[in-house]
Design a protein around this motif. Structure first.
Motif, PDB file in Angstrom:
ATOM      1  N   LYS A 134       0.843  -1.190   0.000  1.00  0.00           N
ATOM      2  CA  LYS A 134       0.000   0.000   0.000  1.00  0.00           C
ATOM      3  C   LYS A 134       0.879   1.240   0.000  1.00  0.00           C
ATOM      4  O   LYS A 134       1.959   1.266   0.587  1.00  0.00           O
ATOM      5  CB  LYS A 134      -0.904   0.018   1.224  1.00  0.00           C
ATOM      6  N   GLU A 176     -19.085   4.059   0.559  1.00  0.00           N
ATOM      7  CA  GLU A 176     -18.707   3.136   1.630  1.00  0.00           C
ATOM      8  C   GLU A 176     -17.785   2.041   1.118  1.00  0.00           C
ATOM      9  O   GLU A 176     -17.085   1.396   1.905  1.00  0.00           O
ATOM     10  CB  GLU A 176     -19.964   2.511   2.247  1.00  0.00           C
ATOM     11  N   GLU A 177     -17.772   1.813  -0.181  1.00  0.00           N
ATOM     12  CA  GLU A 177     -16.874   0.817  -0.761  1.00  0.00           C
ATOM     13  C   GLU A 177     -15.426   1.179  -0.404  1.00  0.00           C
ATOM     14  O   GLU A 177     -14.997   2.310  -0.603  1.00  0.00           O
ATOM     15  CB  GLU A 177     -17.051   0.784  -2.277  1.00  0.00           C
ATOM     16  N   LYS A 178     -14.674   0.201   0.127  1.00  0.00           N
ATOM     17  CA  LYS A 178     -13.367   0.489   0.708  1.00  0.00           C
ATOM     18  C   LYS A 178     -12.421   1.188  -0.272  1.00  0.00           C
ATOM     19  O   LYS A 178     -11.705   2.114   0.097  1.00  0.00           O
ATOM     20  CB  LYS A 178     -12.723  -0.804   1.197  1.00  0.00           C
ATOM     21  N   SER A 179     -12.419   0.752  -1.522  1.00  0.00           N
ATOM     22  CA  SER A 179     -11.492   1.320  -2.499  1.00  0.00           C
ATOM     23  C   SER A 179     -11.826   2.762  -2.850  1.00  0.00           C
ATOM     24  O   SER A 179     -10.996   3.466  -3.414  1.00  0.00           O
ATOM     25  CB  SER A 179     -11.478   0.472  -3.777  1.00  0.00           C
ATOM     26  N   LYS A 180     -13.064   3.194  -2.510  1.00  0.00           N
ATOM     27  CA  LYS A 180     -13.484   4.560  -2.824  1.00  0.00           C
ATOM     28  C   LYS A 180     -13.816   5.364  -1.563  1.00  0.00           C
ATOM     29  O   LYS A 180     -14.467   6.397  -1.640  1.00  0.00           O
ATOM     30  CB  LYS A 180     -14.691   4.528  -3.763  1.00  0.00           C
ATOM     31  N   ASN A 181     -13.327   4.865  -0.436  1.00  0.00           N
ATOM     32  CA  ASN A 181     -13.580   5.521   0.842  1.00  0.00           C
ATOM     33  C   ASN A 181     -12.252   6.006   1.426  1.00  0.00           C
ATOM     34  O   ASN A 181     -11.505   5.224   2.025  1.00  0.00           O
ATOM     35  CB  ASN A 181     -14.256   4.537   1.805  1.00  0.00           C
ATOM     36  N   SER A 184     -11.595   5.158   5.167  1.00  0.00           N
ATOM     37  CA  SER A 184     -11.173   3.775   5.399  1.00  0.00           C
ATOM     38  C   SER A 184      -9.736   3.556   4.942  1.00  0.00           C
ATOM     39  O   SER A 184      -8.979   2.809   5.574  1.00  0.00           O
ATOM     40  CB  SER A 184     -12.098   2.805   4.650  1.00  0.00           C
ATOM     41  N   GLN A 185      -9.345   4.225   3.871  1.00  0.00           N
ATOM     42  CA  GLN A 185      -7.986   4.059   3.345  1.00  0.00           C
ATOM     43  C   GLN A 185      -6.937   4.534   4.350  1.00  0.00           C
ATOM     44  O   GLN A 185      -5.957   3.828   4.619  1.00  0.00           O
ATOM     45  CB  GLN A 185      -7.844   4.811   2.022  1.00  0.00           C
ATOM     46  N   GLU A 188      -6.683   2.196   7.268  1.00  0.00           N
ATOM     47  CA  GLU A 188      -5.995   0.946   6.926  1.00  0.00           C
ATOM     48  C   GLU A 188      -4.477   1.171   6.930  1.00  0.00           C
ATOM     49  O   GLU A 188      -3.714   0.353   7.446  1.00  0.00           O
ATOM     50  CB  GLU A 188      -6.435   0.429   5.555  1.00  0.00           C
ATOM     51  N   GLN A 233     -20.395   8.749   8.950  1.00  0.00           N
ATOM     52  CA  GLN A 233     -19.376   8.305   9.902  1.00  0.00           C
ATOM     53  C   GLN A 233     -19.234   9.275  11.070  1.00  0.00           C
ATOM     54  O   GLN A 233     -18.223   9.273  11.764  1.00  0.00           O
ATOM     55  CB  GLN A 233     -18.044   8.091   9.178  1.00  0.00           C
TER      56      GLN A 233
END
Length: 283
Positions: A134, A176-181, A184-185, A188, A233
């Motif tokens: 990452k 909410e999709e992780k790759s577009k949030n 969340s990125q 992580e 959130q």
């Protein structure tokens, strides 16, 4: 120019010793020496400062231009903004001059760090053993082996992490999709870094490394989707409506979603007094 530098070095050579006097019983004598020293270096230091302030003005103007639509009605890609803030695929070892990194656009305190990485994999970072590929956009580690506390007992190393995530101007696909949030990125990235046994620049272990304080900045436009994500959130909106913020207690992390408008406005306001002194237009 080389001659000017030599003169500057000669004039400032006695500065460090003068500012650490071993005996200042004679205050009048010391004051006279200090005044003499300052009078010699004032012109050169003022010139250096003026050049640096001029550099900041140019960077702010370039950022403002980069946030506008081009003649085809499109916005620049995020790497254009990224390069203005920090060169890509680089670390603090590659940044030789203070002008090479413009983290002051976000926060002047980010200028000071032990390690800085831009668009580098977590596995390549020397202070953590995590093997993730990452790539945080910009990451900064502040770690001090001997922090100054009002405490007679030896203190453990103090550290904090800063993670900056940049998005393309007017990008409107946050979800909410992780790759577009982006929220969340950054969390992580933070989890991976902490699990990698974070150490100081001198290789000393940091106590409670799994929970060292973190500051996460997401720089983007506050499109409706991004606003919805912040609301979902439980982020709070700033008084000016140009950013959202939250202290994530479970992660021991402060997260701020900063709009490009606020980034630009804040940089202008913090530097306005300096620009005014040099006669730069600030409208």
């Amino acid at each position: 120019r080389a001659q000017d530098c030599a003169v500057g070095d000669e004039r400032s050579a006695g500065g460090p010793d003068l500012l650490k006097p071993s005996n200042i019983d004679d205050i009048d004598s010391y004051s006279a020496k200090l005044e003499d020293y300052l009078s010699k270096v004032t012109d050169i230091k003022q010139s250096d400062l003026a050049n640096y302030i001029s550099h900041r003005k140019v960077v702010i103007d370039l950022l403002e231009k980069a946030l506008e639509k081009d003649q085809n009605g499109k916005y620049v890609r995020e790497n254009v903004v990224h390069k203005l803030i920090m060169p890509m695929i680089a670390t603090s070892d590659d940044v030789q001059k203070i002008e090479d990194a413009n983290l002051w656009l976000i926060d002047d305190r980010l200028t000071f760090h032990n390690y800085l990485a831009s668009d580098k994999t977590i596995s390549s970072m020397p202070f953590t053993s995590d093997n993730s590929n990452k790539e945080p956009d910009i990451l900064s580690l502040n770690a001090y082996d001997n922090p100054m506390f009002f405490n007679e007992k030896p203190a453990n190393p103090f550290a904090s992490l800063t993670i900056i995530e940049l998005k393309r101007p007017m990008r409107n696909d946050a979800s909410e999709e992780k790759s577009k949030n982006p929220i969340s990125q950054v969390l992580e990235y933070l989890d991976r870094l902490r699990k990698g046994d974070v150490k100081t620049a001198n290789g000393r272990p940091i106590s409670n490394a799994s929970s060292i304080p973190a500051f996460c900045y997401i720089i983007c436009d506050l499109t409706q989707r991004m606003i919805d994500l912040c609301d979902e959130q439980d982020f709070k909106i700033a008084y000016d409506g140009l950013s959202y913020y939250k202290h994530h207690e479970n992660k021991n992390a402060y997260i701020e979603v900063i709009s490009f408008d606020k980034l630009l406005q804040g940089a202008k306001e913090r530097n306005k007094a300096f620009f005014d002194k040099l006669g730069f237009p600030t409208t």
